[in-house]
Write a protein that holds these residues in place. Structure first.
Motif, mmCIF file in Angstrom:
data_model
loop_
_atom_site.group_PDB
_atom_site.id
_atom_site.type_symbol
_atom_site.label_atom_id
_atom_site.label_comp_id
_atom_site.label_asym_id
_atom_site.label_seq_id
_atom_site.Cartn_x
_atom_site.Cartn_y
_atom_site.Cartn_z
ATOM 1 N N ALA A 57 0.668 -1.263 -0.075
ATOM 2 C CA ALA A 57 0.126 -0.041 -0.011
ATOM 3 C C ALA A 57 0.916 1.371 0.063
ATOM 4 N N GLY A 58 2.244 1.152 0.275
ATOM 5 C CA GLY A 58 3.107 2.258 0.340
ATOM 6 C C GLY A 58 3.427 2.774 1.411
ATOM 7 N N LEU A 59 3.299 1.929 2.563
ATOM 8 C CA LEU A 59 3.842 2.408 3.982
ATOM 9 C C LEU A 59 5.489 2.311 4.004
ATOM 10 N N PRO A 60 6.130 3.552 4.324
ATOM 11 C CA PRO A 60 7.617 3.489 4.422
ATOM 12 C C PRO A 60 8.152 2.501 5.337
ATOM 13 N N ALA A 61 9.400 2.059 4.749
ATOM 14 C CA ALA A 61 10.333 1.113 5.587
ATOM 15 C C ALA A 61 10.265 1.474 6.913
ATOM 16 N N GLY A 62 10.097 0.719 7.934
ATOM 17 C CA GLY A 62 10.408 1.121 9.489
ATOM 18 C C GLY A 62 9.205 1.628 10.091
ATOM 19 N N ALA A 63 8.064 2.230 9.372
ATOM 20 C CA ALA A 63 6.725 2.480 10.120
ATOM 21 C C ALA A 63 6.060 1.362 10.724
ATOM 22 N N LEU A 64 6.258 0.250 10.024
ATOM 23 C CA LEU A 64 5.615 -0.784 10.739
ATOM 24 C C LEU A 64 6.598 -1.725 10.839
ATOM 25 N N ASN A 65 7.084 -2.592 11.671
ATOM 26 C CA ASN A 65 7.773 -3.571 12.127
ATOM 27 C C ASN A 65 7.160 -4.778 12.844
ATOM 28 N N ILE A 66 7.370 -6.100 12.336
ATOM 29 C CA ILE A 66 6.711 -7.201 13.124
ATOM 30 C C ILE A 66 7.500 -8.259 13.466
ATOM 31 N N VAL A 67 7.547 -8.456 14.813
ATOM 32 C CA VAL A 67 8.412 -9.357 15.481
ATOM 33 C C VAL A 67 7.278 -10.410 16.048
ATOM 34 N N THR A 68 7.815 -11.673 15.582
ATOM 35 C CA THR A 68 7.072 -12.747 16.010
ATOM 36 C C THR A 68 7.835 -13.537 17.106
ATOM 37 N N GLY A 69 7.060 -14.026 18.091
ATOM 38 C CA GLY A 69 7.950 -14.858 19.216
ATOM 39 C C GLY A 69 7.107 -14.835 20.563
ATOM 40 N N THR A 70 7.675 -15.164 21.556
ATOM 41 C CA THR A 70 6.779 -15.123 22.905
ATOM 42 C C THR A 70 7.027 -13.756 23.657
ATOM 43 N N GLY A 71 6.314 -13.520 24.701
ATOM 44 C CA GLY A 71 6.038 -12.485 25.447
ATOM 45 C C GLY A 71 7.276 -12.342 26.284
ATOM 46 N N PRO A 72 7.843 -13.204 27.069
ATOM 47 C CA PRO A 72 9.087 -13.211 27.790
ATOM 48 C C PRO A 72 10.249 -12.989 26.963
#
Length: 503
Positions: free
Chosen positions: A209-224
């Motif tokens: 959609a055109g969102l610039p790099a770094g505006a959204l980052n997604i890290v999958t993993g556990t809470g701790p």
């Protein structure tokens, strides 16, 4: 006897397992550790693999979001430009509804028909946030004297950590992320390690959609490993968390180390209060829907019926009769109404509440047992009558398809029972008498009170709770403002007299 209609799960043998990566600084990355394998709660087979994020990954994502906020371009773009990106994202979400719904259905055990409705609701939220982006404004005061002009600005709060739960994977991230982006914030998102697929797919959509790099980052993993960093890191300015009240307390404690702004949407133990003059035909349907929607794994679930004693026996019998017709089973079957329980451990927890209530004197009017469908984990829609207000099942969030029935004789008693717990997320009242509805609506301490309906909602209506159900509100016309700080510009016009000069 359980007569709930069962829909046997079909095999997922032809399903291609997808490996999902993390999004950091515009780049798709694998984790350094072994991936997290998600076993479908309905079918018992691996359906997705997620990168196992580490503390280092979370820190890298925060740095990327910090850089994107401090140097742009997202925060410095015009509101119209940001709005256009969000509108395009909404269109792309709508176009990929089937793909998103399939992921949530197999990873969370949610009925596919239900999830399609959730995706449609999320599309509306993204479009609503896009509209609010262009309406974000401050104030001006030219009434402070001839030599003074005051301007109040609203500026993006900065880097926002967004942590979402497993029960509504796509819908809940859509109640947070578009509003943060609309304000000009940059973000780090951690979905539940059980249901990360649709959130990672959202990352693909937003980049397209055109969102610039770094505006959204997604890290999958556990809470701790990941969540703890996201809630305590000094470069994070705000935390938006949805989940259990216990983890909410921990989140708030972590954020307090650097006095971050915090938004918490937590648990609920929501009552439906029913008077003898209510439209019982309408209520019976709402009672079954409110208790068993999303297998009761819903903070808004109507898990407590507070019935006037004169109608209690009749209502319980009618609710039990309708509950028998609820279709439990394969989430991929369009006819299924109640899917699987998220994990075997959670199923055990639900069962322990039922057995504890039964040992304490409650009676099982329907259900009460786990269901054997040959694979996965399922729970029969359950009704417990004769529940006392002091029982754990009446006070604590079971987060399963378990309905507790309590009784009252006076309005004051109904209000006292409704308010006697630690939660205050939502409530319902059923009566043809407007005075009764308004009295309950004003006296029950809950963020939403439905009158002669239950679990309705709209993007325009704020959502959140009192007491230990959370802090702040999501959705509504002020949702973008929640991701901003206010700044006062106090401007002096003309010469200023120094206070220490002799007169």
């Amino acid at each position: 006897m359980v007569m709930t209609i069962l829909v046997t799960p079909k095999t997922l043998a032809n399903h291609t397992i997808r490996d999902f990566r993390m999004l950091i600084g515009g780049q798709w990355l694998n984790g350094n550790a072994a991936p997290i394998e998600r076993i479908a709660p309905s079918h018992g087979t691996v359906v997705s693999r997620f990168a196992s994020g580490t503390r280092a990954n979370a820190e890298a994502a925060i740095r990327a979001a910090r850089k994107a906020f401090d140097t742009g371009p997202w925060p410095t773009m015009t509101a119209a430009e940001r709005s256009n990106v969000l509108l395009k994202a909404a269109d792309l979400i709508a176009a990929r509804t089937d793909e998103l719904a399939f992921l949530d259905a197999i990873e969370a055990g949610k009925p596919i028909s239900q999830v399609r409705g959730e995706i449609a609701g999320a599309v509306d939220i993204w479009r609503y946030a896009a509209a609010l982006a262009r309406d974000l404004h401050g104030e001006s005061y030219n009434t402070l004297g001839d030599g003074t002009l005051g301007v109040v600005l609203r500026e993006a709060v900065g880097v926002v950590s967004i942590i979402t739960p497993w029960n509504f994977p796509f819908l809940i991230v859509s109640q947070k992320l578009p509003f943060a982006l609309a304000a000009g914030c940059t973000t780090v998102v951690k979905p539940s390690e059980l249901t990360s697929g649709s959130t990672v797919l959202l990352g693909e959509i937003l980049l397209e959609a055109g969102l610039p790099a770094g505006a959204l980052n997604i890290v999958t993993g556990t809470g701790p490993e990941v969540g703890a960093v996201m809630t305590s890191h000094p470069e994070v300015d705000m935390v938006s968390f949805t989940g259990s009240t216990g983890v909410g307390r921990l989140t708030m404690s972590n954020a307090a180390q650097t006095l971050k702004k915090v938004s918490l949407e937590l648990g609920g133990k929501n009552p439906q209060i029913v008077f003898p003059d209510a439209d019982l035909d309408a209520f019976i349907d709402a009672a079954v829907f409110g208790a068993y929607f999303n297998a009761g794994e819903c903070c808004n679930a109507g898990s407590r019926l507070i019935l006037h004693k004169s109608i209690a026996d009749d209502v319980v019998a009618r609710v039990a009769e309708l509950a028998k017709k609820v279709k439990v089973g394969d989430p991929l079957d369009p006819e299924t109404q109640v899917g699987a329980i998220i994990t075997p451990q959670h199923l055990d927890k639900i069962a322990s509440y039922v057995s504890g209530a039964r040992a304490g004197g409650a009676e099982i009017a329907h259900g009460g047992d786990a269901l054997d469908l040959g694979m996965g984990q399922f729970m029969a829609p359950t009704i417990l009558s004769g529940v006392r207000p002091d029982m754990a099942v009446a006070r604590e969030e079971v987060f399963g398809p378990v309905l507790s029935v309590l009784t009252f004789e006076t309005v004051a008693e109904a209000i006292e029972i409704a308010n006697s717990i630690d939660y205050g997320l939502s409530a319902g009242v059923w009566s043809r008498d407007f005075d009764t509805c308004l009295t309950i609506g004003r006296k029950v301490r809950a963020g939403t009170v439905w009158m002669n309906t239950f679990m309705d909602g709209a993007s325009e209506l704020p959502f959140g709770g009192y007491k230990q159900s959370g802090l702040g509100r999501e959705l509504g016309r002020h949702a973008v403002e929640d991701y901003t700080e206010t700044k006062t510009l106090n401007m002096h016009i003309g010469n200023r007299t120094n206070w220490w000069m002799p007169r």
